[in-house]
Motif scaffolding. Structure first.
Motif, PDB file in Angstrom:
ATOM      1  N   PRO A 195       0.795  -1.236   0.000  1.00  0.00           N
ATOM      2  CA  PRO A 195       0.000   0.000   0.000  1.00  0.00           C
ATOM      3  C   PRO A 195       0.824   1.280   0.000  1.00  0.00           C
ATOM      4  O   PRO A 195       0.283   2.364  -0.231  1.00  0.00           O
ATOM      5  N   PHE A 196       2.149   1.205   0.244  1.00  0.00           N
ATOM      6  CA  PHE A 196       2.966   2.413   0.368  1.00  0.00           C
ATOM      7  C   PHE A 196       3.998   2.542  -0.749  1.00  0.00           C
ATOM      8  O   PHE A 196       5.009   3.219  -0.600  1.00  0.00           O
ATOM      9  N   ARG A 197       3.724   1.904  -1.871  1.00  0.00           N
ATOM     10  CA  ARG A 197       4.674   1.872  -2.979  1.00  0.00           C
ATOM     11  C   ARG A 197       5.078   3.267  -3.438  1.00  0.00           C
ATOM     12  O   ARG A 197       6.223   3.488  -3.836  1.00  0.00           O
ATOM     13  N   GLU A 198       4.173   4.225  -3.385  1.00  0.00           N
ATOM     14  CA  GLU A 198       4.463   5.567  -3.876  1.00  0.00           C
ATOM     15  C   GLU A 198       4.525   6.599  -2.753  1.00  0.00           C
ATOM     16  O   GLU A 198       4.557   7.803  -3.011  1.00  0.00           O
ATOM     17  N   LEU A 199       4.556   6.126  -1.515  1.00  0.00           N
ATOM     18  CA  LEU A 199       4.562   7.035  -0.369  1.00  0.00           C
ATOM     19  C   LEU A 199       5.990   7.451  -0.039  1.00  0.00           C
ATOM     20  O   LEU A 199       6.920   6.643  -0.097  1.00  0.00           O
TER      21      LEU A 199
END
Length: 414
Positions: A195-199
């Protein structure tokens, strides 16, 4: 390749003559276990259930036992034994409790065993199934991470079979030409990226347990979902693939594939790359492991590539997701390092889910634990257990110091 050690060309009796397969499900109340139960329920003539086990979800275990009528139902937490025994009284299902009962369940005469207990707790019962020469569908990657050399040696010695259940390893198994091992150039594990691939890192420092367990594609338990979010899960899968397919770290690549459609690939020396595709539903690889070397019907949604239209791939960002690097280093170090890695990670993830440490504290807890313990190779299951216990103790100390430096976070609501 370990998956068929001692059993090349084996076709189980049930697959040959259409008879029911006797099946034990270790960890029947977890995500993989429930999916296995779903498939068994949909194919009642194909399976006879020998045993079911759970840790402490006693009500779910009772429901499964009353529906599937195994010979034995085991609850690992003895505190729930009275409830289990009372609920199953008169049903013909024997009730048992405790860690030794888990091993007894694995020793029961089932042709196939689904090993779906999460974490190092699954090692002893999985080994028990291997030692009687069973076909073991392995959904517990920690068994190979903690004791890969010991487990694979026992598979060879006892003529057992390991069938991978993780979607990535199942995908590789389905397109891996074991008779032409020398033609395999590399295998490529795919990862959703979580869920945090682009965070950014600053935002990742503030993520909550609830956000971390909300996987974008897969329905998994809390621990595995957090591992996916840190990409430790992929690091553990690299170690698992090393043992399953007898390949060095240098021949195991990882690609981030957000759509989770291409489950993994095998590249060959002639330039061919073979891949297994499907919708993200664990019932597909579970069904393959339950019916191998044949295939059985599964209710997974059918893949529509025209509707998906676009598949993308990218190299993992190891600055924001250092867990993959740490896991590879543990594999390269060898010996006890993977056992320490797994134990420390389990403690750190538990601390994060409880709100004791932050998301970005998980990997540093693991790294410090690895640095503080020797990596001498364990020679027995008892030694694996001792290393695991020591790593958990050190990781808890490291985590406690980190927790003291930050305000506690709330645990996710049920």
């Amino acid at each position: 390749m370990v998956t068929t050690v001692g059993r090349e060309g084996l076709v189980p009796t049930a697959a040959r003559d259409g008879a029911s397969t006797r099946l034990t499900i270790l960890g029947s109340t977890g995500s993989v276990g429930c999916s296995t139960v779903d498939l068994v329920t949909r194919n009642p003539r194909a399976f006879v259930v020998e045993a079911l086990t759970a840790f402490d979800r006693v009500d779910r275990l009772i429901d499964q036992a009353l529906r599937l009528r195994p010979r034995l139902a085991v609850i690992a937490n003895p505190a729930h034994y009275a409830r289990l025994k009372e609920a199953l009284a008169g049903s013909g299902v024997e009730a048992a409790a405790g860690p030794s009962a888990l091993v007894e369940a694995a020793e029961r005469p089932a042709e196939r065993v689904m090993s779906a207990i999460v974490g190092a707790a699954g090692l002893a019962p999985t080994l028990a199934a291997v030692r009687r020469g069973a076909i073991v569908a392995l959904a517990n990657k920690e068994c190979l991470v903690c004791a890969g050399e010991l487990l694979t040696a026992e598979v060879a010695r006892c003529g057992a079979t390991l069938l991978p259940v993780d979607s990535e390893h199942s995908a590789i198994f389905q397109v891996f030409e074991s008779q032409q091992r020398e033609a395999v150039e590399r295998i490529i594990l795919t990862a959703s990226g979580g869920p945090f691939r682009e965070l950014g890192l600053a935002a990742m420092a503030e993520v909550t347990p609830g956000q971390a367990i909300a996987h974008p594609n897969w329905d998994m338990g809390a621990k595995i979902s957090v591992d996916s979010a840190t990409m430790m899960n992929k690091g553990l899968e690299v170690i698992e693939a090393h043992h399953l397919f007898a390949l060095p770290d240098s021949q195991i690549d990882v690609l981030v594939h957000p759509q989770s459609v291409v489950h993994s690939l095998v590249a060959y020396v002639d330039g061919s790359v073979l891949a297994q595709l499907g919708t993200p539903d664990m019932r597909t690889p579970i069904a393959y492991a339950l019916s191998w070397p044949r295939r059985m019907a599964a209710p997974s949604a059918r893949l529509d590539l025209a509707q998906i239209a676009k598949l993308t791939f990218e190299v993992p960002d190891q600055e924001r997701f250092p867990a993959l690097r740490v896991a590879r280093e543990a594999l390269q170090t060898g010996g006890a390092a993977p056992t320490i890695l797994n134990a420390a990670n389990e403690i750190a993830v538990r601390g994060f889910l409880a709100g004791e440490i932050g998301f970005l504290d998980i990997v540093p807890v693991v790294e410090e634990t690895l640095a503080r313990l020797p990596s001498d190779a364990p020679a027995s299951l008892d030694e694996v257990g001792a290393i695991d216990e020591a790593a958990r103790r050190i990781a808890a100390e490291v985590m406690e110091r980190r927790a003291a430096r930050r305000p506690a976070r709330a645990a996710p609501s049920a």
